[in-house]
Design an enzyme around this catalytic site. Structure first.
Site, short mmCIF file in Angstrom:
data_model
loop_
_atom_site.label_atom_id
_atom_site.label_comp_id
_atom_site.label_asym_id
_atom_site.label_seq_id
_atom_site.Cartn_x
_atom_site.Cartn_y
_atom_site.Cartn_z
N HIS A 1 -62.79 18.13 81.08
CA HIS A 1 -63.01 19.48 81.56
C HIS A 1 -64.13 19.54 82.60
CE1 HIS A 1 -60.58 20.14 78.00
NE2 HIS A 1 -60.38 21.37 78.40
N ASP B 1 -67.16 23.16 69.23
CA ASP B 1 -66.30 23.46 70.37
C ASP B 1 -64.93 22.87 70.05
OD1 ASP B 1 -64.88 23.52 72.75
OD2 ASP B 1 -66.36 22.43 73.93
N TRP C 1 -50.52 24.95 59.49
CA TRP C 1 -50.24 26.39 59.57
C TRP C 1 -51.53 27.20 59.70
CZ3 TRP C 1 -48.86 23.10 55.63
CH2 TRP C 1 -49.65 23.12 54.47
N LYS C 2 -52.64 26.69 59.20
CA LYS C 2 -53.90 27.43 59.30
C LYS C 2 -54.37 27.53 60.75
CE LYS C 2 -55.28 26.02 54.65
NZ LYS C 2 -56.27 25.29 53.82
N GLY D 1 -71.87 18.91 68.05
CA GLY D 1 -72.78 18.94 69.19
C GLY D 1 -73.73 17.76 69.25
#
Length: 338
Positions: free
Chosen positions: A48, A177, A229-230, A308
């Site tokens: 990213h 994140d 599914w969660k 992190g």
């Protein structure tokens, strides 16, 4: 085979900024966008950062990202604002929104910004770090184009809708994140480029079988939701919250465009000390929790990190040694300079 070089952080930032200025961004905005792209690569999220930069420029050239656009205020309360991103640069708009949320939190204890009609914010974790540097706890999330199936589905109906939760911690931060897919598309693209299989099942192939092959998963747009599914359910709720609170587009509406632009986002900040919470006590609670976590027994070859932690470690190393870059992509970016 891909070759990796190391580039000084300042050169990375300056190169990005100069290219953006040439593409119509005014200097201040170019600097902010360049910083955010560079921070992603610095912290080890090149998917990213540098790797996404050429695609970002394609969106600029295609008119999906408008360099001169500035957010416009639509609604305001002491602890909540709604802004129209005007299809501006997603990372600039997100940085602006988090700055506004933090300012309200510093004044009133809490602040939130709902943002519509914006673009991809690139590395989501940047905004958790931004809030932490302002002394704020944060939650932020975005919706995306449909690129993930509902649990049991065989076509992409949900977005991978990244979520960030952050807490300031001493001179660092605890930053979660996470996309709603087991692997982000950016991470899968890195494995695809290197010709490698992913360590764990990443999604489904055309026959509905679990696959570690990034080529198959990306082709079908059927990545595996986190928690099965969660994760699918959480993706839907984040989409409804982001689009509902911002009065913006849902993932389903974005999907009609065939391209990802005009997305919806939400940013929440809480300032602990303004809310009567001792920073010393909060740091102590985090420290004791992490220490207990680190004492956990582990399986062979495994290690435990808090959210992190590795970003902070990579940041310090890459500032010292230079930011790792894919030589081919870096060369492509350098050739974009007029």
């Amino acid at each position: 085979m891909n070759t990796t070089n190391r580039i000084p952080f300042e050169i990375l930032k300056t190169t990005f900024a100069n290219i953006l200025i040439q593409r119509g961004f005014e200097a201040k905005k170019a600097k902010i966008c360049a910083e955010l792209f560079s921070m992603a690569s610095l912290d080890g999220v090149a998917s990213h950062g540098l790797n996404r930069f050429p695609a970002f420029l394609e969106q600029v050239e295609g008119g999906r990202v408008i360099p001169e656009a500035e957010p416009v205020l639509e609604f305001s309360l002491p602890i909540m604002e709604r802004w129209d991103g005007q299809l501006g640069a997603g990372m600039y708009n997100a940085s602006f929104a988090m700055k506004r949320a933090a300012a309200m939190a510093i004044k009133n204890g809490m602040g939130c910004v709902a943002l519509n009609n914006t673009n991809h914010w690139m590395r989501a974790g940047n905004y958790g770090w931004q809030a932490a540097e302002a002394g704020c706890i944060s939650i932020c999330f975005t919706n995306t184009i449909p690129n993930m199936p509902a649990w049991g589905g065989k076509e992409p109906k949900l977005g991978n809708n990244p979520l960030v939760i952050g807490l300031p911690y001493k001179n660092k931060a605890v930053i979660l994140d996470t996309a709603m897919t087991q692997y982000s598309y950016g991470k899968m693209a890195i494995y695809k480029r290197s010709g490698k299989q992913l360590p764990y099942a990443a999604g489904f192939d055309a026959e509905g079988q679990l696959s570690k092959n990034p080529i198959e998963v990306i082709a079908e747009k059927l990545p595996l939701p986190i928690g099965l599914w969660k994760g699918a359910g959480l993706s839907l709720m984040l989409d409804l919250l982001a689009s509902g609170l911002s009065d913006g587009q849902s993932s389903q509406e974005i999907g009609r465009q065939q391209e990802e632009y005009g997305v919806s986002q939400f940013f929440l900040c809480i300032h602990p000390e303004v809310m009567g919470i001792s920073k010393t006590n909060l740091d102590g609670k985090i420290e004791h929790t992490i220490a207990d976590l680190k004492q956990s027994k582990v399986f062979d070859g495994m290690d435990i990190h808090f959210p992190g932690e590795q970003s902070f470690i990579r940041r310090e190393e890459n500032l010292r040694l230079g930011v790792p870059v894919d030589a081919d992509i870096w060369g492509k970016v350098c050739r974009m300079m007029d």
